[in-house]
Design a protein around this motif. Structure first.
Motif, PDB file in Angstrom:
ATOM      1  N   HIS A  15       0.847  -1.202   0.000  1.00 45.58           N
ATOM      2  CA  HIS A  15       0.000   0.000   0.000  1.00 45.58           C
ATOM      3  C   HIS A  15       0.874   1.241   0.000  1.00 45.58           C
ATOM      4  O   HIS A  15       1.695   1.437   0.910  1.00 45.58           O
ATOM      5  CB  HIS A  15      -0.907  -0.037   1.243  1.00 45.58           C
ATOM      6  N   ALA A  66       0.933   5.673  -1.367  1.00 45.44           N
ATOM      7  CA  ALA A  66       0.099   6.814  -1.751  1.00 45.44           C
ATOM      8  C   ALA A  66       0.978   8.043  -1.931  1.00 45.44           C
ATOM      9  O   ALA A  66       2.146   8.062  -1.523  1.00 45.44           O
ATOM     10  CB  ALA A  66      -0.982   7.079  -0.692  1.00 45.44           C
ATOM     11  N   LEU A  90      -1.571  -1.375  -4.036  1.00 42.62           N
ATOM     12  CA  LEU A  90      -2.621  -0.367  -3.903  1.00 42.62           C
ATOM     13  C   LEU A  90      -1.983   1.015  -3.937  1.00 42.62           C
ATOM     14  O   LEU A  90      -1.055   1.287  -3.172  1.00 42.62           O
ATOM     15  CB  LEU A  90      -3.371  -0.541  -2.579  1.00 42.62           C
ATOM     16  N   SER A 105      -3.130   4.849  -3.419  1.00 45.09           N
ATOM     17  CA  SER A 105      -4.297   5.598  -2.935  1.00 45.09           C
ATOM     18  C   SER A 105      -4.223   7.084  -3.250  1.00 45.09           C
ATOM     19  O   SER A 105      -4.342   7.936  -2.371  1.00 45.09           O
ATOM     20  CB  SER A 105      -4.443   5.389  -1.416  1.00 45.09           C
ATOM     21  N   ALA A 130      -6.604   4.520  -7.176  1.00 44.09           N
ATOM     22  CA  ALA A 130      -7.692   5.484  -6.996  1.00 44.09           C
ATOM     23  C   ALA A 130      -7.089   6.874  -7.124  1.00 44.09           C
ATOM     24  O   ALA A 130      -6.172   7.224  -6.376  1.00 44.09           O
ATOM     25  CB  ALA A 130      -8.353   5.307  -5.638  1.00 44.09           C
ATOM     26  N   VAL A 165     -11.842  -5.565  -3.380  1.00 43.03           N
ATOM     27  CA  VAL A 165     -11.216  -4.242  -3.309  1.00 43.03           C
ATOM     28  C   VAL A 165     -12.237  -3.205  -3.758  1.00 43.03           C
ATOM     29  O   VAL A 165     -12.765  -3.290  -4.873  1.00 43.03           O
ATOM     30  CB  VAL A 165      -9.949  -4.161  -4.197  1.00 43.03           C
ATOM     31  N   GLY A 219     -13.193   0.972  -4.254  1.00 38.35           N
ATOM     32  CA  GLY A 219     -12.524   2.261  -4.396  1.00 38.35           C
ATOM     33  C   GLY A 219     -13.250   3.232  -5.302  1.00 38.35           C
ATOM     34  O   GLY A 219     -14.097   2.842  -6.105  1.00 38.35           O
ATOM     35  N   LEU A 241     -10.013   1.642  -0.875  1.00 37.74           N
ATOM     36  CA  LEU A 241      -9.071   2.687  -1.279  1.00 37.74           C
ATOM     37  C   LEU A 241      -9.785   4.027  -1.230  1.00 37.74           C
ATOM     38  O   LEU A 241     -10.861   4.186  -1.827  1.00 37.74           O
ATOM     39  CB  LEU A 241      -8.549   2.452  -2.702  1.00 37.74           C
ATOM     40  N   HIS A 282      -8.868   8.451  -0.973  1.00 35.02           N
ATOM     41  CA  HIS A 282      -7.992   9.619  -0.816  1.00 35.02           C
ATOM     42  C   HIS A 282      -8.772  10.640   0.000  1.00 35.02           C
ATOM     43  O   HIS A 282      -9.722  11.255  -0.493  1.00 35.02           O
ATOM     44  CB  HIS A 282      -7.633  10.175  -2.204  1.00 35.02           C
ATOM     45  N   TRP A 285      -8.427  -0.291   5.365  1.00 34.85           N
ATOM     46  CA  TRP A 285      -8.663   0.929   4.600  1.00 34.85           C
ATOM     47  C   TRP A 285      -7.301   1.476   4.168  1.00 34.85           C
ATOM     48  O   TRP A 285      -6.479   1.847   5.008  1.00 34.85           O
ATOM     49  CB  TRP A 285      -9.405   1.971   5.428  1.00 34.85           C
ATOM     50  N   ALA A 286      -7.095   1.518   2.860  1.00 36.42           N
ATOM     51  CA  ALA A 286      -5.847   2.036   2.291  1.00 36.42           C
ATOM     52  C   ALA A 286      -6.063   3.504   1.930  1.00 36.42           C
ATOM     53  O   ALA A 286      -6.582   3.833   0.865  1.00 36.42           O
ATOM     54  CB  ALA A 286      -5.460   1.234   1.053  1.00 36.42           C
TER      55      ALA A 286
END
Length: 418
Positions: free
Chosen positions: A6, A8, A54, A56, A90, A130, A132, A160, A162, A190-191
């Motif tokens: 994961h 981001a 993932l 994010s 995402a 998954v 998102g 996913l 943001h 929760w990513a």
């Protein structure tokens, strides 16, 4: 058993800020830092044989300067494709600002979640669902978490998103939601993305901000990277941070309370720098030096701040692959000036007047006609674009205090260091 990764807030090709004005700055490393950190992410995914990655949000940094940013990403996704590693992406607020992003054709191992409504992808061979949704505009003020579907039974559910959650300092309040909103969905993990500081918001269920993979300025200090998650028998077994950054930012705080001579102060600074360097584990280091404590050297430090800044910069350069971003002179006098000078002496009254000045740029010029000459002598760290303006609002108070202390030190002193 399987693992997933994961990450981001990649911000591909985002510039590193704070070193570019120095002649000895690592220009090549600054320009390539986010790409090299992303390469570390790809290498980690392959080395750990993860089932999927993932991402994010905020893969990009707004509108690209050229198409090469996108081509770089597609190429790295192709490397994961050869290893049968899937990627779930995402988009975030910075991605939504890019027009080119919307027309970029991605390899078939990459799934970009819809920006219109939440989607669910099933990986039946792993027993994973998954969920998102990405951003269709830069400013997303709605709570989209509430529209996510409930977790599917007999699956490991991952979301996913943001988001700023209920708010995080330094980050815009995008896709706001509460911890209860996320927990109500029944997901196992929760990513999250958007917040650049790593944070494990919850462990039951796991709700994680991995932080960004590469610090871009002094306000993003410390280790940066991604989160590796191991799943056993359909349940999350371990969640670990893995470092990916290639150049580290650090706040080096040195207490000068016990330093009675400038030589001792310089030795303390050197020791502080060496400690920060050891913690960086071989990475190039950009540091902000903050001098604190009630010090007998307080007046001398402020009076000779420009000369000392260059001396400290030399110390950093001598340690190898270390650059001094800024020096903050934040020491205090061991004894109040009023005690030393007497509360009703003319000198004490003059210094009291200086301490009470409004140090906004316009007011400062009007109240102190000779400030123009003083400005020429101020170290560059106190200036922004050639004027008495802080680089950010948060630094305004520190700037005013440094100018006041410099004025007082020059008033009381009889010249600089010999």
């Amino acid at each position: 058993m399987f693992t997933f990764l994961h990450a981001a807030d990649i911000h591909l090709d985002s510039p590193l800020r704070g070193l570019e004005t120095y002649a000895d700055a690592p220009v090549g490393q600054i320009r390539q830092a986010t790409r090299r950190a992303f390469d570390n992410l790809i290498d980690l995914a392959i080395a750990e044989r993860v089932a999927f990655v993932l991402l994010s949000g905020d893969l990009y940094d707004g509108e690209w300067k050229d198409y090469n940013t996108g081509l770089f990403f597609v190429n790295r996704m192709g490397m994961l494709r050869k290893e049968n590693i899937r990627v779930f992406l995402a988009s975030g607020n910075h991605d939504a600002a890019s027009q080119i992003t919307k027309s970029l054709r991605l390899p078939d191992n990459v799934h970009l979640f819809s920006t219109k409504q939440p989607e669910t992808l099933l990986l039946e061979e792993l027993g994973v669902a998954v969920h998102g949704q990405g951003y269709d505009k830069r400013v997303l003020a709605e709570n989209i978490a509430r529209t996510y579907p409930q977790g599917l039974p007999h699956h490991l559910n991952i979301g996913l998103l943001h988001t700023s959650l209920t708010g995080r300092q330094g980050h815009e309040p995008y896709a706001p939601c509460s911890l209860d909103d996320l927990m109500a969905k029944g997901y196992d993990y929760w990513a999250l993305g958007h917040v650049h500081l790593r944070e494990e918001v919850s462990r039951s269920p796991w709700i994680v901000f991995p932080g960004n993979i590469q610090g871009r300025h002094i306000h993003e200090p410390g280790a940066k990277g991604a989160t590796l998650v191991r799943v056993e028998e359909g349940r999350i077994a371990t969640v670990e941070h893995r470092d990916l950054d290639v150049l580290r930012w650090s706040l080096c705080r040195v207490d000068l309370t016990d330093c009675t001579t400038m030589d001792l102060a310089i030795d303390a600074v050197r020791q502080g720098m060496e400690t920060e360097q050891a913690e960086a584990e071989g990475r190039p280091l950009a540091i902000r030096l903050q001098l604190v404590g009630k010090s007998e050297l307080h007046a001398e430090l402020h009076r000779d701040s420009a000369l000392l800044t260059e001396e400290f910069r030399g110390l950093a350069a001598g340690l190898g692959e270390m650059w001094l971003e800024k020096v903050v002179f934040a020491t205090q006098r061991p004894v109040a000036l009023a005690v030393d000078l007497g509360e009703e002496t003319p000198m004490a009254e003059l210094i009291q007047a200086i301490e009470g000045l409004d140090f906004e740029p316009a007011a400062l010029m009007e109240l102190v006609p000779g400030i123009g000459e003083l400005q020429k002598k101020l170290p560059p760290e106190l200036l922004h674009e050639g004027g008495l303006v802080p680089a950010s609002i948060s630094e305004a108070s520190d700037l005013r205090e440094e100018i006041k202390e410099m004025l007082i030190a020059r008033l009381l002193g009889q010249g600089g260091r010999r």
